[in-house]
Design a protein around this motif. Structure first.
Motif, PDB file in Angstrom:
ATOM      1  N   GLY A  50       0.802  -1.213   0.000  1.00  0.00           N
ATOM      2  CA  GLY A  50       0.000   0.000   0.000  1.00  0.00           C
ATOM      3  C   GLY A  50       0.833   1.260   0.000  1.00  0.00           C
ATOM      4  O   GLY A  50       0.357   2.324   0.373  1.00  0.00           O
ATOM      5  N   GLY A  51       2.129   1.150  -0.409  1.00  0.00           N
ATOM      6  CA  GLY A  51       3.045   2.268  -0.267  1.00  0.00           C
ATOM      7  C   GLY A  51       3.137   3.184  -1.470  1.00  0.00           C
ATOM      8  O   GLY A  51       4.210   3.741  -1.713  1.00  0.00           O
ATOM      9  N   VAL A  52       2.054   3.343  -2.234  1.00  0.00           N
ATOM     10  CA  VAL A  52       2.142   4.175  -3.440  1.00  0.00           C
ATOM     11  C   VAL A  52       2.492   5.616  -3.091  1.00  0.00           C
ATOM     12  O   VAL A  52       3.271   6.264  -3.810  1.00  0.00           O
ATOM     13  CB  VAL A  52       0.825   4.109  -4.253  1.00  0.00           C
ATOM     14  CG1 VAL A  52      -0.358   4.644  -3.464  1.00  0.00           C
ATOM     15  CG2 VAL A  52       0.966   4.854  -5.566  1.00  0.00           C
ATOM     16  N   MET A  84       6.421   9.907  -3.164  1.00  0.00           N
ATOM     17  CA  MET A  84       7.155  10.908  -2.394  1.00  0.00           C
ATOM     18  C   MET A  84       8.648  10.805  -2.681  1.00  0.00           C
ATOM     19  O   MET A  84       9.326  11.821  -2.916  1.00  0.00           O
ATOM     20  CB  MET A  84       6.877  10.687  -0.900  1.00  0.00           C
ATOM     21  CG  MET A  84       7.295  11.823  -0.003  1.00  0.00           C
ATOM     22  SD  MET A  84       6.124  13.197  -0.034  1.00  0.00           S
ATOM     23  CE  MET A  84       4.685  12.458   0.737  1.00  0.00           C
ATOM     24  N   ASP A  85       9.147   9.590  -2.663  1.00  0.00           N
ATOM     25  CA  ASP A  85      10.567   9.359  -2.938  1.00  0.00           C
ATOM     26  C   ASP A  85      10.918   9.826  -4.350  1.00  0.00           C
ATOM     27  O   ASP A  85      11.934  10.507  -4.558  1.00  0.00           O
ATOM     28  CB  ASP A  85      10.869   7.871  -2.763  1.00  0.00           C
ATOM     29  CG  ASP A  85      12.329   7.532  -2.985  1.00  0.00           C
ATOM     30  OD1 ASP A  85      13.172   8.009  -2.211  1.00  0.00           O
ATOM     31  OD2 ASP A  85      12.625   6.805  -3.949  1.00  0.00           O
ATOM     32  N   SER A  86      10.080   9.496  -5.330  1.00  0.00           N
ATOM     33  CA  SER A  86      10.344   9.887  -6.719  1.00  0.00           C
ATOM     34  C   SER A  86      10.366  11.395  -6.883  1.00  0.00           C
ATOM     35  O   SER A  86      11.266  11.957  -7.524  1.00  0.00           O
ATOM     36  CB  SER A  86       9.277   9.279  -7.642  1.00  0.00           C
ATOM     37  OG  SER A  86       9.344   7.867  -7.636  1.00  0.00           O
ATOM     38  N   PHE A  87       9.384  12.069  -6.304  1.00  0.00           N
ATOM     39  CA  PHE A  87       9.294  13.519  -6.439  1.00  0.00           C
ATOM     40  C   PHE A  87      10.492  14.214  -5.806  1.00  0.00           C
ATOM     41  O   PHE A  87      11.038  15.166  -6.363  1.00  0.00           O
ATOM     42  CB  PHE A  87       7.996  14.032  -5.805  1.00  0.00           C
ATOM     43  CG  PHE A  87       6.835  14.066  -6.755  1.00  0.00           C
ATOM     44  CD1 PHE A  87       6.365  15.276  -7.264  1.00  0.00           C
ATOM     45  CD2 PHE A  87       6.204  12.912  -7.159  1.00  0.00           C
ATOM     46  CE1 PHE A  87       5.305  15.309  -8.151  1.00  0.00           C
ATOM     47  CE2 PHE A  87       5.146  12.933  -8.040  1.00  0.00           C
ATOM     48  CZ  PHE A  87       4.694  14.138  -8.542  1.00  0.00           C
ATOM     49  N   SER A 124       4.662  20.081  -4.266  1.00  0.00           N
ATOM     50  CA  SER A 124       6.085  20.250  -4.543  1.00  0.00           C
ATOM     51  C   SER A 124       6.393  21.450  -5.426  1.00  0.00           C
ATOM     52  O   SER A 124       7.531  21.916  -5.481  1.00  0.00           O
ATOM     53  CB  SER A 124       6.632  18.987  -5.215  1.00  0.00           C
ATOM     54  OG  SER A 124       6.038  18.811  -6.491  1.00  0.00           O
ATOM     55  N   GLY A 125       5.354  21.934  -6.115  1.00  0.00           N
ATOM     56  CA  GLY A 125       5.580  23.010  -7.073  1.00  0.00           C
ATOM     57  C   GLY A 125       6.297  22.532  -8.314  1.00  0.00           C
ATOM     58  O   GLY A 125       6.829  23.335  -9.093  1.00  0.00           O
ATOM     59  N   LYS A 126       6.309  21.207  -8.529  1.00  0.00           N
ATOM     60  CA  LYS A 126       6.978  20.625  -9.686  1.00  0.00           C
ATOM     61  C   LYS A 126       5.992  19.741 -10.442  1.00  0.00           C
ATOM     62  O   LYS A 126       5.013  19.259  -9.880  1.00  0.00           O
ATOM     63  CB  LYS A 126       8.180  19.775  -9.247  1.00  0.00           C
ATOM     64  CG  LYS A 126       9.223  20.531  -8.444  1.00  0.00           C
ATOM     65  CD  LYS A 126      10.296  19.581  -7.953  1.00  0.00           C
ATOM     66  CE  LYS A 126      11.317  20.291  -7.074  1.00  0.00           C
ATOM     67  NZ  LYS A 126      12.328  19.357  -6.528  1.00  0.00           N
ATOM     68  N   SER A 127       6.291  19.544 -11.695  1.00  0.00           N
ATOM     69  CA  SER A 127       5.457  18.672 -12.510  1.00  0.00           C
ATOM     70  C   SER A 127       6.320  17.561 -13.093  1.00  0.00           C
ATOM     71  O   SER A 127       7.374  17.829 -13.671  1.00  0.00           O
ATOM     72  CB  SER A 127       4.790  19.470 -13.637  1.00  0.00           C
ATOM     73  OG  SER A 127       3.992  18.638 -14.437  1.00  0.00           O
ATOM     74  N   PHE A 128       5.878  16.332 -12.908  1.00  0.00           N
ATOM     75  CA  PHE A 128       6.616  15.192 -13.427  1.00  0.00           C
ATOM     76  C   PHE A 128       5.710  14.363 -14.318  1.00  0.00           C
ATOM     77  O   PHE A 128       4.532  14.168 -14.016  1.00  0.00           O
ATOM     78  CB  PHE A 128       7.124  14.309 -12.274  1.00  0.00           C
ATOM     79  CG  PHE A 128       8.197  14.951 -11.453  1.00  0.00           C
ATOM     80  CD1 PHE A 128       9.531  14.860 -11.820  1.00  0.00           C
ATOM     81  CD2 PHE A 128       7.874  15.652 -10.300  1.00  0.00           C
ATOM     82  CE1 PHE A 128      10.518  15.448 -11.062  1.00  0.00           C
ATOM     83  CE2 PHE A 128       8.857  16.245  -9.541  1.00  0.00           C
ATOM     84  CZ  PHE A 128      10.187  16.142  -9.917  1.00  0.00           C
ATOM     85  N   LYS A 129       6.270  13.865 -15.407  1.00  0.00           N
ATOM     86  CA  LYS A 129       5.514  12.998 -16.289  1.00  0.00           C
ATOM     87  C   LYS A 129       5.666  11.559 -15.817  1.00  0.00           C
ATOM     88  O   LYS A 129       6.758  11.002 -15.809  1.00  0.00           O
ATOM     89  CB  LYS A 129       6.019  13.134 -17.729  1.00  0.00           C
ATOM     90  CG  LYS A 129       5.170  12.361 -18.729  1.00  0.00           C
ATOM     91  CD  LYS A 129       5.646  12.600 -20.155  1.00  0.00           C
ATOM     92  CE  LYS A 129       4.773  11.840 -21.154  1.00  0.00           C
ATOM     93  NZ  LYS A 129       5.228  12.072 -22.552  1.00  0.00           N
ATOM     94  N   PRO A 130       4.553  10.948 -15.391  1.00  0.00           N
ATOM     95  CA  PRO A 130       4.659   9.575 -14.883  1.00  0.00           C
ATOM     96  C   PRO A 130       4.973   8.576 -15.987  1.00  0.00           C
ATOM     97  O   PRO A 130       4.685   8.803 -17.166  1.00  0.00           O
ATOM     98  CB  PRO A 130       3.268   9.314 -14.292  1.00  0.00           C
ATOM     99  CG  PRO A 130       2.361  10.251 -15.009  1.00  0.00           C
ATOM    100  CD  PRO A 130       3.181  11.463 -15.334  1.00  0.00           C
ATOM    101  N   THR A 147       3.272  14.870   5.608  1.00  0.00           N
ATOM    102  CA  THR A 147       4.220  13.843   5.187  1.00  0.00           C
ATOM    103  C   THR A 147       5.286  14.429   4.275  1.00  0.00           C
ATOM    104  O   THR A 147       6.485  14.143   4.409  1.00  0.00           O
ATOM    105  CB  THR A 147       3.480  12.704   4.464  1.00  0.00           C
ATOM    106  OG1 THR A 147       2.421  12.223   5.292  1.00  0.00           O
ATOM    107  CG2 THR A 147       4.420  11.563   4.145  1.00  0.00           C
ATOM    108  N   PHE A 148       4.866  15.271   3.329  1.00  0.00           N
ATOM    109  CA  PHE A 148       5.801  15.878   2.388  1.00  0.00           C
ATOM    110  C   PHE A 148       6.823  16.749   3.120  1.00  0.00           C
ATOM    111  O   PHE A 148       8.023  16.692   2.821  1.00  0.00           O
ATOM    112  CB  PHE A 148       5.035  16.720   1.361  1.00  0.00           C
ATOM    113  CG  PHE A 148       5.890  17.229   0.232  1.00  0.00           C
ATOM    114  CD1 PHE A 148       6.099  16.453  -0.901  1.00  0.00           C
ATOM    115  CD2 PHE A 148       6.496  18.469   0.300  1.00  0.00           C
ATOM    116  CE1 PHE A 148       6.894  16.920  -1.938  1.00  0.00           C
ATOM    117  CE2 PHE A 148       7.286  18.940  -0.718  1.00  0.00           C
ATOM    118  CZ  PHE A 148       7.490  18.154  -1.848  1.00  0.00           C
TER     119      PHE A 148
END
Length: 306
Positions: A181-183, A188-191, A252-258, A297-298
C-alpha cells in the motif's frame, strides 16, 4: 494499561507505540526488524528483538504479562506473497496462531489485529462495507484474512476479547517505499529525488488513502471499544492515482511525467471502504484530509532529503 505491540518498530505500529506511551501506558515491543527500523523505537518502551515465530516468545509473554496485544507484525508486501506464498503464510498465519496460543495461556484480555482491505478482493459494490464478501486476489489477502477466523474461534473457545481493524491504504511519516500500500511513499521518494513516478495501470484506478495518525486513534479506541467486532478503518473517499499525482505536483511546485506500466498481478482496480461502523461502534472518525496528511508527510520527507 500493560500493552504489547508486535511489529512495534514498523511504520504504523511505531506510531501506535508513541501514542500509547504518550497516554501513560506501559508498552512492550516485539520486532525482529525485518520491516521495522530501530530509529522508530520509543525509548520508553521495552524492546524484544525476536520474531513472533521464535520459541523465546513464551518467556517474553511470561515476563511481560500483557493485558492487551496489538498485533501488527506481518509480511506486508503483496508481490512477495505471490512469489513466496509459503513465507507469507508462515509469518502471517502461523505467526498469529503462535501469538494467540500465548494470549490464551498467559491470560491476555484482548487482541487488536491489523487486517487489510486486501481481504475483500474485487469489490462487488462501493463503498465496501464489512458485510461484503471476502474473496482476496493475492496470497497476502488470504494470509491477512485467515487469522481473523482463528481470532474469532479463539475468542469463542477461550473467552478472549478482540477487535479486528481492516485498513484501507495507510500512508504517512515512516512509511517504507517498498511496503504494502506504499504508493504515496513511493511517489514521495520519486518527487523528492527528481525521478519520474511509476504508475501500474492507467492511473484511473482508485484507492482510499488514510493517514497514519488516524489509524493510530482507531487502535487507541479499540483498547476499550469494538468488542468482538470487525471494522473498516478508512476515509470512505475514492481518489485516483492520477489525482494523487496532481496533489503531489501542487505540494512540490513541480510537474513530473509519470511512467505507466502494465497493472500488477493481484492489484485491485477500484476500492474504497465504508467506515460508518467504526465511527458508530468505536467512536472514531478520520480527522486528516488527504491534502493535510500529504502536506505533513511531504514536509517531513522534504526536510530529510534537503
Amino acid at each position: 494499561m500493560n500493552v504489547l505491540v508486535t511489529g512495534g518498530a514498523g511504520f504504523i505500529a511505531s506510531h501506535i507505540v508513541d501514542r500509547l506511551v504518550e497516554l501513560g501506558h506501559q508498552v512492550s515491543i516485539i520486532d525482529n526488524f525485518s520491516n521495522g527500523d530501530p530509529k522508530h523505537i520509543n525509548k520508553q518502551a521495552s524492546l524484544y528483538n525476536i520474531s513472533i515465530l521464535d520459541e523465546e516468545i513464551d518467556d517474553i509473554f511470561e515476563k511481560i504479562k500483557p493485558e492487551v496485544v496489538i498485533h501488527h507484525a506481518a509480511q506486508i508486501d503483496v508481490q512477495t506473497s505471490i512469489r513466496q506464498p509459503d513465507l507469507d503464510a508462515g509469518i502471517n498465519i502461523l505467526g498469529t496462531i503462535k501469538l494467540l496460543k500465548q494470549c490464551k495461556f498467559k491470560g491476555v484480555r484482548k487482541i487488536i489485529y491489523a487486517s487489510s482491505a486486501a481481504v475483500y478482493g474485487t469489490p462487488e459494490y462501493l463503498p465496501v462495507d464489512e458485510k461484503h464478501q471476502v474473496k482476496p486476489l493475492s496470497y497476502y489477502g488470504v494470509s491477512k484474512h485467515t487469522p481473523e477466523h482463528y481470532i474469532e474461534v479463539f475468542s469463542l473457545l477461550y473467552g478472549m476479547d478482540y477487535t479486528i481493524l481492516r485498513y484501507a491504504n495507510v500512508y504517512g511519516i515512516r512509511q517504507d517505499p517498498k511496503g504494502e500500500g506504499g504508493v504515496i511513499s513511493t511517489f514521495m521518494d520519486s518527487f523528492l529525488v527528481g525521478r519520474s513516478p511509476v504508475v501500474f495501470g492507467d492511473g484511473e484506478q482508485t484507492r482510499d488513502f488514510i493517514y497514519v495518525k488516524d489509524v493510530v486513534e482507531a487502535n487507541i479506541a479499540a483498547l476499550e471499544k469494538g468488542s468482538r467486532g470487525i471494522f473498516n478503518i478508512s476515509c470512505n473517499i475514492q481518489t485516483t492515482i492520477n489525482e494523487l499525482l496532481q496533489k503531489f505536483s501542487m505540494l512540490s511546485g513541480k510537474s513530473f511525467k509519470p511512467i505507466y506500466h502494465s497493472p500488477r498481478m493481484g492489484d485491485i482496480v477500484h476500492s474504497y471502504l465504508d467506515n460508518s461502523l467504526a465511527m458508530k461502534e468505536l467512536g472514531w472518525k478520520p480527522i486528516y484530509s488527504l491534502e493535510d496528511g500529504l502536506k505533513e508527510t511531504f514536509e517531513y520527507y522534504d526536510n530529510m532529503y534537503s
